[in-house]
Structures are given as C-alpha cells and as structure tokens.
Write a protein that holds these residues in place. Structure first.
Motif, short mmCIF file in Angstrom:
data_model
loop_
_atom_site.label_atom_id
_atom_site.label_comp_id
_atom_site.label_asym_id
_atom_site.label_seq_id
_atom_site.Cartn_x
_atom_site.Cartn_y
_atom_site.Cartn_z
N THR A 34 0.83 -1.21 0.00
CA THR A 34 0.00 0.00 0.00
C THR A 34 0.86 1.25 0.00
O THR A 34 0.57 2.22 -0.72
CB THR A 34 -0.93 0.01 1.22
N SER A 35 1.94 1.24 0.76
CA SER A 35 2.83 2.40 0.82
C SER A 35 3.57 2.60 -0.50
O SER A 35 3.76 3.74 -0.94
CB SER A 35 3.82 2.22 1.97
N ILE A 36 3.99 1.51 -1.12
CA ILE A 36 4.64 1.62 -2.43
C ILE A 36 3.72 2.37 -3.39
O ILE A 36 4.14 3.28 -4.11
CB ILE A 36 4.97 0.23 -3.00
N ALA A 37 2.44 1.98 -3.38
CA ALA A 37 1.47 2.58 -4.31
C ALA A 37 1.15 4.02 -3.92
O ALA A 37 1.25 4.94 -4.74
CB ALA A 37 0.21 1.74 -4.34
N SER A 38 0.75 4.23 -2.67
CA SER A 38 0.23 5.53 -2.25
C SER A 38 1.33 6.59 -2.13
O SER A 38 1.27 7.64 -2.79
CB SER A 38 -0.50 5.39 -0.92
N LEU A 39 2.32 6.34 -1.29
CA LEU A 39 3.37 7.34 -1.10
C LEU A 39 4.31 7.41 -2.30
O LEU A 39 4.86 8.47 -2.60
CB LEU A 39 4.15 7.02 0.18
N GLY A 40 4.49 6.28 -3.00
CA GLY A 40 5.27 6.31 -4.22
C GLY A 40 4.64 7.18 -5.28
O GLY A 40 5.31 7.99 -5.94
N ALA A 182 -0.89 2.24 -12.66
CA ALA A 182 0.07 1.29 -12.09
C ALA A 182 -0.07 1.23 -10.58
O ALA A 182 -0.07 0.14 -9.98
CB ALA A 182 1.49 1.69 -12.48
N ALA A 183 -0.20 2.39 -9.94
CA ALA A 183 -0.37 2.43 -8.49
C ALA A 183 -1.69 1.78 -8.08
O ALA A 183 -1.75 1.05 -7.08
CB ALA A 183 -0.31 3.87 -7.99
N GLY A 184 -2.74 2.02 -8.85
CA GLY A 184 -4.03 1.41 -8.55
C GLY A 184 -3.97 -0.11 -8.62
O GLY A 184 -4.57 -0.81 -7.80
N CYS A 185 -3.22 -0.62 -9.58
CA CYS A 185 -3.06 -2.07 -9.68
C CYS A 185 -2.30 -2.64 -8.48
O CYS A 185 -2.62 -3.73 -8.00
CB CYS A 185 -2.32 -2.42 -10.98
N LEU A 186 -1.32 -1.90 -7.98
CA LEU A 186 -0.61 -2.33 -6.78
C LEU A 186 -1.54 -2.36 -5.58
O LEU A 186 -1.47 -3.28 -4.74
CB LEU A 186 0.56 -1.40 -6.50
N VAL A 187 -2.41 -1.38 -5.48
CA VAL A 187 -3.39 -1.37 -4.37
C VAL A 187 -4.32 -2.57 -4.49
O VAL A 187 -4.70 -3.18 -3.48
CB VAL A 187 -4.18 -0.05 -4.35
N LEU A 188 -4.70 -2.93 -5.70
CA LEU A 188 -5.54 -4.12 -5.89
C LEU A 188 -4.79 -5.38 -5.45
O LEU A 188 -5.40 -6.31 -4.92
CB LEU A 188 -5.97 -4.24 -7.35
N VAL A 193 -4.25 -9.61 -1.09
CA VAL A 193 -3.61 -10.17 0.11
C VAL A 193 -4.51 -9.97 1.32
O VAL A 193 -4.65 -10.86 2.17
CB VAL A 193 -2.23 -9.52 0.35
N GLN A 194 -5.16 -8.80 1.39
CA GLN A 194 -6.06 -8.53 2.51
C GLN A 194 -7.22 -9.52 2.54
O GLN A 194 -7.62 -10.01 3.61
CB GLN A 194 -6.57 -7.09 2.43
#
Length: 215
Positions: A34-40, A182-188, A193-194
């Motif tokens: 989540t941090s990779i996606a959001s803060l990245g 790309a970030a949205g896909c990481l959040v998915l 995992v959640q």
C-alpha cells in the motif's frame, strides 16, 4: 495501588521471529505494498499533473490530498470502534484508494471533480495505518511497541521503494499519465492479500467452532 505489567523489549531474535509469523508477515506485506502505491505515487504528483493537465499551480491538489489525509486520520478510529472489524475496514480502505487512483486521469478535465480523487486518496492513505496497527497489537499484545514500529518501518520502506520504482518505470518509457493506473493495480494486489487474510481468519474461526462443538 494497581501495578502495571510491563514486558521487556523483544530481542533481535524475537523480532525476526515476529516477522516470520504468517499472519504478522501478511499484515506487514499489505502495509508495504500500500505504501509503495500511495506514497510512491505521491512523489510524482507534479509530473502527473504536468502530463495530464495544464495546471498553473500544484498547491490546490496538495491541499486536497492533505485535507483528505486529515479527515481520514481523524475519522478512522471512529470507524474501527463502530465496526469492530479492522480487517474488513482495511479492505474497504484499499478498495476506495484503488478507485481514487484509477479516477485521477478521468477526473482532471473537470474543474470541481478533479480534486475528489486526491481527497479520497489522501484520506484512505492516512487512514490505512490504524487498522493495521490494531490487528498487529491484537496478535502481539506483549510486544506492541515493537510490532507497531515494524509496521511503520514497512510503511516508510514502501515509500522509498515506490519512489524508486516510479523513477525506474518513467526512465523505461512509461508515461506519467500511466502512473495512477500502475499504483491502482498495486493497491488491488494489496487488496487481494487482505482478502486472503480475511478468508484465512474465517477458516480458522470455523475450524475452532467445529472443534468446540465436538468437545
């Protein structure tokens, strides 16, 4: 006078043992992704806006993200207390965050709606830590400070990794307008995992109930 029970800080070996535990590792991995996606993605707001919209100022979008963050950080505790289901709350946070990121390129052409994805993204990003900490404290009540620190470390490490990955993919030829997708896909991926965590806990709970009935 009521005595307060205190536990010594875990040794280095115990800290590694905590990280190796499946449920703790899964929660930390969700925080990390989540941090990779959001803060990245946050690192490249200026680049994204320059690519998608000819905006004279970056400040209003940073304000929108920050105001959303304040709303999220102040309200998440209420929702944790009201629902008493932090794992499901985290799944909802990730769903809204992914939706907000995917909407950024489509909302920017509209003057008012262009700020909404940033408000939602900021709110969900800032709110995402509390449910994770709640679950980690439940799993490791004797070493709460250490496990919360581990979660915070995953958050900051994810921020650094996300910023680096963003630069790498831009150098490789990905357009800045593609970064929100790309970030949205990481959040998915974090959401997947959640849901595995939630499903695992349900199966564990069902197995315990069956065991209790058979006794």
């Amino acid at each position: 006078m009521i005595g307060i029970i205190s536990f010594p800080p875990p040794s280095l070996q115990q800290r590694f043992a905590m990280m190796a535990k499946g449920r703790v590792a899964a929660i930390i991995s969700v925080t990390f992704i989540t941090s990779i996606a959001s803060l990245g993605l946050y690192t490249y707001i200026s680049t994204i806006l320059d690519n998608l919209k000819d905006t004279p100022s970056l400040a209003p979008y940073l304000w929108a993200w920050g105001i959303g963050g304040v709303i999220g950080s102040f309200s998440v505790g209420y929702f944790i207390d009201r629902t008493a289901r932090p794992k499901m709350l985290m799944a909802g946070i990730l769903t809204i965050m992914a939706f907000a990121m995917f909407c950024i390129p489509f909302a920017l052409p509209f003057p008012i709606l262009s700020f909404l994805p940033f408000v939602l993204w900021g709110a969900m990003g800032w709110a995402s830590q509390a449910p994770q900490q709640h679950e980690l404290l439940r799993l490791q009540p004797n070493h709460g400070a250490a496990v919360v620190a581990l979660n915070s470390s995953a958050n900051y490490l994810g921020s650094a990794v996300g910023s680096a990955l963003g630069g790498i993919v831009l150098l490789a030829g990905l357009t800045p307008s593609s970064l929100p997708f790309a970030a949205g896909c990481l959040v998915l991926a974090a959401l997947l995992v959640q849901w595995l965590i939630i499903s695992s806990n349900r199966k564990r709970g069902n197995a315990k109930n069956m065991s209790d009935l058979m006794q």
